[in-house]
Design an enzyme around this catalytic site. Structure first.
Site, PDB file in Angstrom:
ATOM      1  N   ASP A   1      -5.230   8.597   8.893  1.00 24.17           N
ATOM      2  CA  ASP A   1      -5.401   7.859  10.134  1.00 24.17           C
ATOM      3  C   ASP A   1      -5.437   8.785  11.339  1.00 24.17           C
ATOM      4  O   ASP A   1      -4.802   9.839  11.368  1.00 24.17           O
ATOM      5  CB  ASP A   1      -4.252   6.867  10.325  1.00 24.17           C
TER       6      ASP A   1
ATOM      7  N   LYS B   1       0.822  -1.203   0.000  1.00 24.50           N
ATOM      8  CA  LYS B   1       0.000   0.000   0.000  1.00 24.50           C
ATOM      9  C   LYS B   1       0.858   1.255   0.000  1.00 24.50           C
ATOM     10  O   LYS B   1       0.613   2.206  -0.759  1.00 24.50           O
ATOM     11  CB  LYS B   1      -0.909   0.018   1.235  1.00 24.50           C
TER      12      LYS B   1
END
Length: 426
Positions: free
Chosen positions: A124, A30
């Protein structure tokens, strides 16, 4: 490729699992593919990426590129990215605020067009990660910035090579200045750059596009070029394997026991993690096609300290903390990268973990066994670590907020179930 979407089956449900057995294929990284997608903006034409994970962050980056005028076709873990001669150089807030990695479009847009407007990023929820270092590095090349209404506006009549000194080996800042410098006039030297495997993947991709990037001692040297072109396609540029996904399955074996082969995992990308897990009692054998991890008894505690590569990555820490909760003895964990990245510890405490935190330290005293409880994921890796912990807990564990985990994992439940874990989505 049917990319993961949010809002459906948002909870992982685990029962105590027996020892794991079998093999699992580690997908593309990712943290690499998102930057390779951004790098495609540097050159008009058709780019092809292979070994692309089916995760929601990739789908979101596709949306961002499409909002700029790029055409993206997805199929069979491949991306075909058609970049036109002219682009909309604005990255809109409604996309950027959902994924921090999108800030890396700033460098390639400045490098190719000399202008960019990018919303301040989100991502996040584990504390502030200011982008001042990105901007200062790009200013060294001649860019100027202004901020208003939550957006960063960047301009550069001409980018010129310079010595760029990073106060800290930031991955994002290294990537941004690297992608701008490949189109700058003259030579750029990046002092104290990040050295993560994903940086190496980006360098290789840029060089295949015609860039001239290399290491000179502990510095990155970039000789600017007039133009870049898509990398030779063939089967597509293959994204490196995801070392953090590999760490997730190593943690699952550590907590449940058993023997699992991690196909495609690259030992050289996680040498320090392998050393630490071996110290804790895991037996790891490096094979030609991957790694085999075996655990036959309760692991021993160890002290953990996160550091930039080649040290222990901060993304490994939630998995190591989960493993320490049931290891024999006491382990001290020190977070040196990000502040505020201990939120998941309250969730582990709900499962019976004995953890005390103070500042950027955590003291983990291993217990015989965790107990199942409803908990919530606050970010990608912490969420996956809670899933792993749930496999080793008595009773049932529910991890809500699966949308966070889907940002970085392709079918985590299915892959774990394939190893014998008791896990479902609902």
């Amino acid at each position: 490729m049917d990319f993961a979407t949010s809002g459906e089956r948002d909870t992982f449900v685990m029962q105590h699992s027996r020892a794991l057995d079998g093999d699992v294929s580690i997908g593309g990284a990712k943290n690499s593919v998102l930057k390779l997608m951004a790098a495609c903006l540097l050159a008009e034409g058709q780019h092809v990426l292979a070994n692309v994970p089916d995760i929601s962050d990739v789908a979101l980056m596709c949306e961002l590129l499409e909002a700029m005028g790029v055409t993206v076709t997805r199929a069979d873990h491949r991306l075909v990215i058609d970049v036109p001669a002219e682009l909309n150089t604005e990255a809109p807030y409604h996309l950027v605020e959902r994924m921090r990695a999108s800030i890396v479009v700033l460098g390639p847009l400045l490098g190719r067009f000399g202008t960019a407007r990018v919303a301040l990023p989100g991502g996040d929820d584990f504390g502030p990660r200011p982008i001042d270092m990105h901007l200062q590095a790009l200013e060294s090349l001649g860019a100027t910035f202004s901020t208003a209404h939550g957006d960063i506006s960047a301009t550069a009549e001409v980018l010129r090579g310079a010595e760029v000194v990073l106060e800290y080996p930031s991955v994002g800042a290294t990537e941004n200045v690297l992608m701008a410098a490949v189109r700058a006039k003259g030579r750029t030297r990046i002092v104290n750059p990040a050295r993560e495997p994903e940086i190496g993947d980006l360098i290789e991709f840029l060089n295949q596009m015609g860039a001239r990037v290399g290491w000179s001692g502990d510095r990155l040297t970039v000789d600017g070029v007039e133009r870049l072109a898509p990398a030779p396609s063939g089967d597509g540029y293959r994204v490196i394997p995801d070392r953090i996904e590999a760490a997730t399955f190593l943690a699952a074996v550590g907590m449940c026991g058993g023997s699992v082969f991690l196909r495609h995992a690259v030992a050289g990308h996680m040498a320090m993690l392998i050393r630490k897990l071996t110290e804790m009692g895991m037996h790891i054998v490096v094979e030609e096609a991957g790694l085999r991890a075996t655990v036959t008894q309760r692991l021993a505690s160890a002290d953990i300290s996160t550091l930039p590569f080649p040290g222990l990555a901060t993304d490994y820490k939630p998995f190591l903390v989960s493993m320490l909760t049931t290891a024999s003895g006491v382990g001290i964990v020190t977070e040196n990268i990000f502040t505020g990245r201990f939120r998941y510890i309250d969730e582990l405490r709900r499962m019976g973990a004995d953890i005390r935190t103070e500042g950027h330290h955590a003291v983990v005293r291993g217990v015989e066994r965790l107990s199942g409880a409803p908990v919530r994921a606050h970010d990608i890796r912490a969420g996956a670590a809670l899933v792993v912990a749930g496999l080793a807990a008595t009773g049932e564990t529910e991890v809500a907020g699966a949308v966070h985990i889907d940002r970085g994992y392709e079918d985590l439940a299915g892959k774990l179930a394939g190893l014998g874990a008791s896990i479902t989505r609902r």
